[in-house]
Design a protein around this motif. Structure first.
Motif, PDB file in Angstrom:
ATOM      1  N   LEU A 738       9.094  11.403   2.197  1.00 57.70           N
ATOM      2  CA  LEU A 738       8.786  10.102   1.605  1.00 57.70           C
ATOM      3  C   LEU A 738       9.444   8.983   2.408  1.00 57.70           C
ATOM      4  O   LEU A 738       8.824   7.941   2.673  1.00 57.70           O
ATOM      5  CB  LEU A 738       9.260  10.067   0.148  1.00 57.70           C
ATOM      6  N   GLN A 739      10.695   9.174   2.815  1.00 59.97           N
ATOM      7  CA  GLN A 739      11.376   8.160   3.616  1.00 59.97           C
ATOM      8  C   GLN A 739      10.666   7.968   4.949  1.00 59.97           C
ATOM      9  O   GLN A 739      10.510   6.837   5.434  1.00 59.97           O
ATOM     10  CB  GLN A 739      12.828   8.563   3.837  1.00 59.97           C
ATOM     11  N   HIS A 740      10.244   9.066   5.556  1.00 57.57           N
ATOM     12  CA  HIS A 740       9.521   9.012   6.830  1.00 57.57           C
ATOM     13  C   HIS A 740       8.233   8.210   6.668  1.00 57.57           C
ATOM     14  O   HIS A 740       7.921   7.327   7.483  1.00 57.57           O
ATOM     15  CB  HIS A 740       9.223  10.448   7.253  1.00 57.57           C
ATOM     16  N   MET A 741       7.500   8.494   5.614  1.00 63.22           N
ATOM     17  CA  MET A 741       6.265   7.758   5.359  1.00 63.22           C
ATOM     18  C   MET A 741       6.522   6.274   5.120  1.00 63.22           C
ATOM     19  O   MET A 741       5.838   5.393   5.671  1.00 63.22           O
ATOM     20  CB  MET A 741       5.543   8.363   4.153  1.00 63.22           C
ATOM     21  N   THR A 747       7.180  -0.392   8.947  1.00 68.36           N
ATOM     22  CA  THR A 747       7.526  -0.911  10.274  1.00 68.36           C
ATOM     23  C   THR A 747       6.409  -0.773  11.304  1.00 68.36           C
ATOM     24  O   THR A 747       6.269  -1.633  12.179  1.00 68.36           O
ATOM     25  CB  THR A 747       8.779  -0.195  10.811  1.00 68.36           C
ATOM     26  N   GLU A 748       5.626   0.300  11.246  1.00 68.51           N
ATOM     27  CA  GLU A 748       4.609   0.538  12.266  1.00 68.51           C
ATOM     28  C   GLU A 748       3.190   0.283  11.779  1.00 68.51           C
ATOM     29  O   GLU A 748       2.332  -0.114  12.548  1.00 68.51           O
ATOM     30  CB  GLU A 748       4.718   1.982  12.784  1.00 68.51           C
ATOM     31  N   PHE A 749       2.950   0.544  10.494  1.00 64.57           N
ATOM     32  CA  PHE A 749       1.589   0.412   9.967  1.00 64.57           C
ATOM     33  C   PHE A 749       1.538  -0.552   8.778  1.00 64.57           C
ATOM     34  O   PHE A 749       0.890  -0.258   7.768  1.00 64.57           O
ATOM     35  CB  PHE A 749       1.056   1.790   9.527  1.00 64.57           C
ATOM     36  N   PRO A 750       2.183  -1.701   8.859  1.00 66.75           N
ATOM     37  CA  PRO A 750       2.185  -2.604   7.691  1.00 66.75           C
ATOM     38  C   PRO A 750       0.818  -3.190   7.388  1.00 66.75           C
ATOM     39  O   PRO A 750       0.601  -3.733   6.307  1.00 66.75           O
ATOM     40  CB  PRO A 750       3.175  -3.698   8.110  1.00 66.75           C
TER      41      PRO A 750
END
Length: 1000
Positions: A738-741, A747-750
């Motif tokens: 969950l943290q990874h997602m 940060t990368e896919f906002p």
């Protein structure tokens, strides 16, 4: 007992409430409103401790949390004992028990003081050069001795009996500091309709106004204005927190605040926590943290009785405690003249004001002369004398070229000094804001902000009461404007107060003595002297960060509050470089020390690592299950019957799975709901395989990689709707995934319209596995055709099961026909029992984690964290088929293309069959290529899983072996305690390679 240094009147103490306390076993008396420091001063106690390295006598230097010397242990018993508290910040209460630290056998006679005599042999960095040889002495002699000598206070021997809590706060405007600037800022923000919080570390608001007796604001005495303003703020709904320290400024305007609730109480309500940690997330922040008076660096500037000038003034005015009978004021700033006048009014004889400046002038200087005080211009303190308390100050005159005359001895028991003021920029610096050096102030002040923040008042170099109030009010109005828009208007306060004064100095003062023979302290807490800092530069250190680490100046809990600027001044002079070129050290949180308990909160004892239990736990316990911890979960390991050991029970359970039906609680699987219009696009980026074309109602096994291309987690994912996925993870991997997602989403896919929700606790999962699984569950399922065509393997349907809302998955981790019944957790036990009762007619058998492991290993299914150790790619563990060949991108895709990731000879997952079927290999055992291996052996792999398989009638193992797939059919060897075991490399799928049994 009469306190000999208590003023007969004045102060903010409550003389109607006397308080008894002890210090080093001796009884004293103070009053409500006192601090431990002020009460000791009033009782004539100035020796409070011994210094860190040299064990020199130390007293009280400041009147606040910037105190580096007077560190004490407080607590009546070990369960309530706290070391290293700052005496000026310890509120007095009746029965308080305090003790001095870092001394033996007593404070007055400390054998460790021999270090002071040996000081010439203990320069900065001496341990780097001294404890080198013989090498074997480090672990046996040097390190134990150094560790025993390190530190100041002692750790308590009993567990902390107090309770701590943590809360999350969200406010529109947070104001840190309730001095004049902070109060004005909160006043400007109040009444705006926005939520406003004002925090201050002291017991009452007001800051410097609490000891400024002559100032008036809007026609009222400063203290009266403070009381009325606080009442106005509270009436307007402003949350005013005192005894609350903002200790850390984190990204996104998250401020850590520790609120002390009971330390000032004799008999606190046991229901109250000792401290409350507040995680405050603010839309806008105003920092009004004030400034810190700088000490002067001269020989023997650390004796008890040497104090900052404004601190001495505060003790007299705020706490009615006379810090001495006869004082020398040493200064390079006008502010010390204000202290001299107030101390004189309190009955302290002012022997001399020694001003470093050749021609001091201004209203305060004129007032001191008019009052008959002796002012010596161009005068410098060159040393002090006195054993356990200051007795004499040596004052010399500065001549041309910095020449120092013969000193004049001046009898005094108080030396109040001021080198100017340093803005308190710690929190601003923590926020990653950029500091700039102000040449006029000779100090660093806030520059460019990174967060939604503004600084106000003395913490940004604005001095003078009128200017500070106006600056604070504009900062509060600016915070409101940043949220609501509109003009930023000032208020215009009518103020009567002393001029702010000018002047200041940095670095060591000239003293005309041999520098190697004196100790002029820069960092009191770490016993760092001017010659230590100079030595660092002579030894080639140019960066202030390197000087800091070599000498330890500005380290530890002090964080450079009283030492940093003087150290910079010394380095600047030694290197012939301007201070901005020398740089500035990093201010790290916490601003002041925070108890471990505040960080731990409720996570103590059993709650430190809470035991999580599945819905069937109590049922399993009653059925005689043995349990094992899996992460935080307590899971049924196996279900022994009378006379069975673990192996017999597991054999029986696996046989039931293969021949009839088994029942397993899989509720511990991590479960994450991925929802939103871009849910499929997000899944495509987070997992190696394709998701956009996965049909609603279908499942897919997913593999997740880290950015470096190595397997991070896996699990079955079901598509419930076009915009909704039910993602399962490994039991231990749920929070990590969950943290990874969340990290990548933010940060990368906002740009993706997706939200993530952990549902691990929401769903109980009951796995029914085996050839008769369909027959057992069929009577309970409403609205789903369980036939192979309508509901094939790797499908999911939403339905009702035994009348309960259900997500029914047809999946298997055993290789048999299998279903996973997901029902709301509150119904988990009831559904489990219903399935078990219905399954008795079919020979249903509850099984535990060990049988699950054996069954999955027979099928060659991996467990992330067992077959993987963070260095396996999907291909290494036989999952190359799960990597989308035509996918344009996913996390870890580029890393998979690195040469090392596809190099020949990588360890690959294989099966192992021992030559002797009865021998079970040890998990973790290393593998070698030949029986007669040399020492040291060349390892080619290791065993990851190993079991006795009742299904196959022999042992089986899974391993990772270099170029393993190319070795299928070959022999390898496994050294074991009983000898070297020969095994044949085989395909890791031992049972039903075609997968026919999955279709029932």
């Amino acid at each position: 007992m009469t306190a000999p240094f208590r003023l007969a009147s004045g102060g903010r103490i409550d003389r109607a409430r006397p308080l008894a306390f002890t210090f080093d076993g001796k009884r004293y008396e103070g009053f409500a409103g006192d601090t431990l420091a002020s009460a000791l001063i009033a009782n004539g106690v100035h020796l409070l401790g011994r210094s860190f390295k040299y064990h020199r006598p130390r007293g009280i230097l400041t009147a606040g949390v910037d105190e580096p010397n007077a560190l004490v242990g407080v607590g009546a018993d070990e369960a309530h004992y706290t070391p290293n508290l700052r005496a000026p910040a310890v509120e007095l209460h009746d029965g308080l028990v305090a003790e001095s630290q870092n001394r033996w056998p007593s404070l007055a006679f400390d054998v460790g003081a021999i270090n002071d005599r040996l000081g010439r042999f203990l320069p900065a960095g001496f341990y780097y050069k001294t404890f080198m040889w013989p090498r074997t002495f480090w672990t046996k002699v040097y390190e134990p001795k150094i560790r025993a000598a390190a530190g100041l206070g002692r750790a308590p021997t009993a567990a902390d009996a107090a309770r701590y809590t943590q809360v999350n706060d969200h406010v529109d405007v947070l104001v840190v500091g309730a001095g004049p600037a902070g109060l004005a800022a909160a006043l400007a923000a109040s009444g705006s309709g926005l939520s406003v919080m004002l925090v201050d570390e002291q017991p009452e608001c007001g800051g410097s106004l609490l000891h400024d007796l002559g100032a008036t604001i809007d026609g009222r005495p400063a203290a009266t204005w403070v009381a009325e303003t606080v009442a106005t703020l509270k009436a307007a709904g402003v949350e005013v927190l005192t005894r609350a320290t903002a200790f850390a400024y984190s990204p996104h305007n998250m401020i850590g605040v520790v609120e002390r609730l009971t330390d000032h109480l004799k008999d606190p309500d046991p229901r109250l926590p000792r401290e409350r940690m507040r995680h405050v997330r603010a839309r806008e922040v105003v920092l009004a943290t004030g400034s810190i008076e700088r000490p002067l660096v001269f020989p023997d500037n650390d004796r008890p009785g040497v104090m900052l000038a404004d601190a001495a003034r505060a003790y007299a005015n705020r706490w009615a405690a006379k810090p001495g009978r006869r004082a020398v004021i040493a200064t390079a700033h006008d502010g010390a003249y204000r202290a001299a006048l107030d101390l004189s009014a309190a009955g302290v004889e002012i022997a001399m004001i020694a001003d470093l400046r050749p021609n001091p002038a201004g209203p305060l200087v004129d007032a001191a002369r008019a009052a008959g005080l002796r002012v010596e211009a161009g005068a410098v303190v060159t040393g002090t004398r006195g054993r356990l308390r200051l007795g004499e100050v040596h004052v010399a005159r500065l001549g041309a070229g910095g020449a120092v005359s013969a000193p004049e001895p001046v009898a005094a028991d108080l030396l109040a000094m001021s080198g100017g003021w340093t803005p308190t920029v710690h929190l601003f610096s923590q926020s990653r804001g950029k500091l700039r050096f102000d040449d006029a102030l000779q100090a660093y002040v806030p520059g460019t902000s990174v967060e939604r923040e503004r600084s106000a008042g003395a913490c940004r170099g604005v001095y003078g009461l009128a200017a500070v109030l106006d600056d604070g009010y504009c900062a509060g109005a600016s915070a409101v404007s940043a949220i609501r828009g509109g003009a930023v208007l000032g208020k215009g306060f009518t103020v009567s107060a002393d001029a702010p004064g000018t002047g200041g100095t940095l670095g060591a003062l000239p003293h005309g003595r041999n520098p190697s023979s004196v100790k002029a302290f820069v960092d009191y807490q770490n016993d760092v002297t001017a010659k230590d800092v100079a030595l660092a530069t002579r030894e080639g250190l140019r960066s202030i960060e390197h000087v800091k680490r070599y000498t330890t100046t500005g380290m530890a809990t002090d964080q450079g509050k009283t030492s940093n600027m003087n150290a910079l001044g010394i380095v600047s002079e030694a290197l012939g470089l301007p201070i901005p070129t020398v740089g500035l050290t990093t201010f790290r949180p916490p601003y002041t020390p925070v108890t471990f308990g505040a960080f731990a909160g409720g996570s103590r004892g059993e709650l430190f690592d809470p035991v999580r239990r599945t819905p069937s736990h109590d049922w399993a316990a009653a059925a005689g299950a043995a349990f094992e911890p899996v992460g935080q979960w307590m899971r049924a390991w196996y279900f022994p019957k009378a006379g069975e050991d673990m192996h017999a029970a597991v054999d029986r359970e696996v046989k039931a799975i293969r021949t009839s039906v088994g029942l397993f609680d899989a509720s511990t699987l991590g479960k994450i709901e991925v929802v939103g219009p871009d849910a499929a696009a997000f899944m495509e980026l987070m997992y190696t395989n394709a998701w956009a074309k996965l049909g609603v109602g279908r499942c897919r096994y997913g593999v997740m990689l880290r950015e470096d291309g190595f397997v991070m987690d896996d699990g079955v994912v079901g598509r419930l709707a076009a915009d909704r996925f039910h993602v399962t993870t490994t039991t231990g991997g749920a929070p990590r995934v969950l943290q990874h997602m969340e990290d990548y989403l933010q940060t990368e896919f906002p740009h993706l319209d997706v939200w993530l929700t952990s549902t691990t606790e929401q769903w109980a999962v009951i796995a029914v596995q085996g050839p008769k699984a369909r027959e057992v569950i069929a009577p309970f399922v409403e609205g789903v055709d369980l036939g192979n065509e309508a509901f094939p393997h790797m499908s999911v349907r939403e339905c009702r099961f035994a009348g309960v809302p259900c997500r029914l998955f047809r999946v298997s981790f055993t290789g048999e026909l299998g279903y996973e019944i997901n029902v709301p957790a509150d119904y988990g036990r009831a559904v489990w029992e219903a399935v078990y009762e219905a399954g008795k007619a079919h020979g249903i058998t509850p099984y535990g984690t060990e049988a699950m492991h054996v069954a999955r290993a027979e099928k060659g299914y991996i467990i992330v964290g067992q077959e993987t150790d963070g260095t396996q790619t999907p291909d290494d563990v036989g999952l190359a088929w799960a990597v989308g060949k035509n996918k344009p991108d996913f996390v870890g895709k580029r890393a998979l293309a690195r040469p090392a990731m596809v190099a020949a000879g990588r360890k690959q997952m294989v099966g192992l069959l021992t030559k002797d079927p009865a021998v079970v290999l040890e998990e973790g055992a290393q593998i070698v290529a030949t029986r007669d291996y040399e020492i040291p052996a060349k390892m080619i792999g290791h065993v990851t899983s190993s079991y006795r398989s009742a299904t196959l009638g022999r042992s089986i193992a899974i391993a990772v072996v270099k170029a393993g797939r190319s070795k299928i059919g070959e022999s390898v060897f496994v050294p074991m305690p009983d000898g070297v075991i020969e095994a044949t490399v085989v395909d890791p799928v031992f049972y039903d390679k075609e997968g026919k049994r999955l279709d029932g």
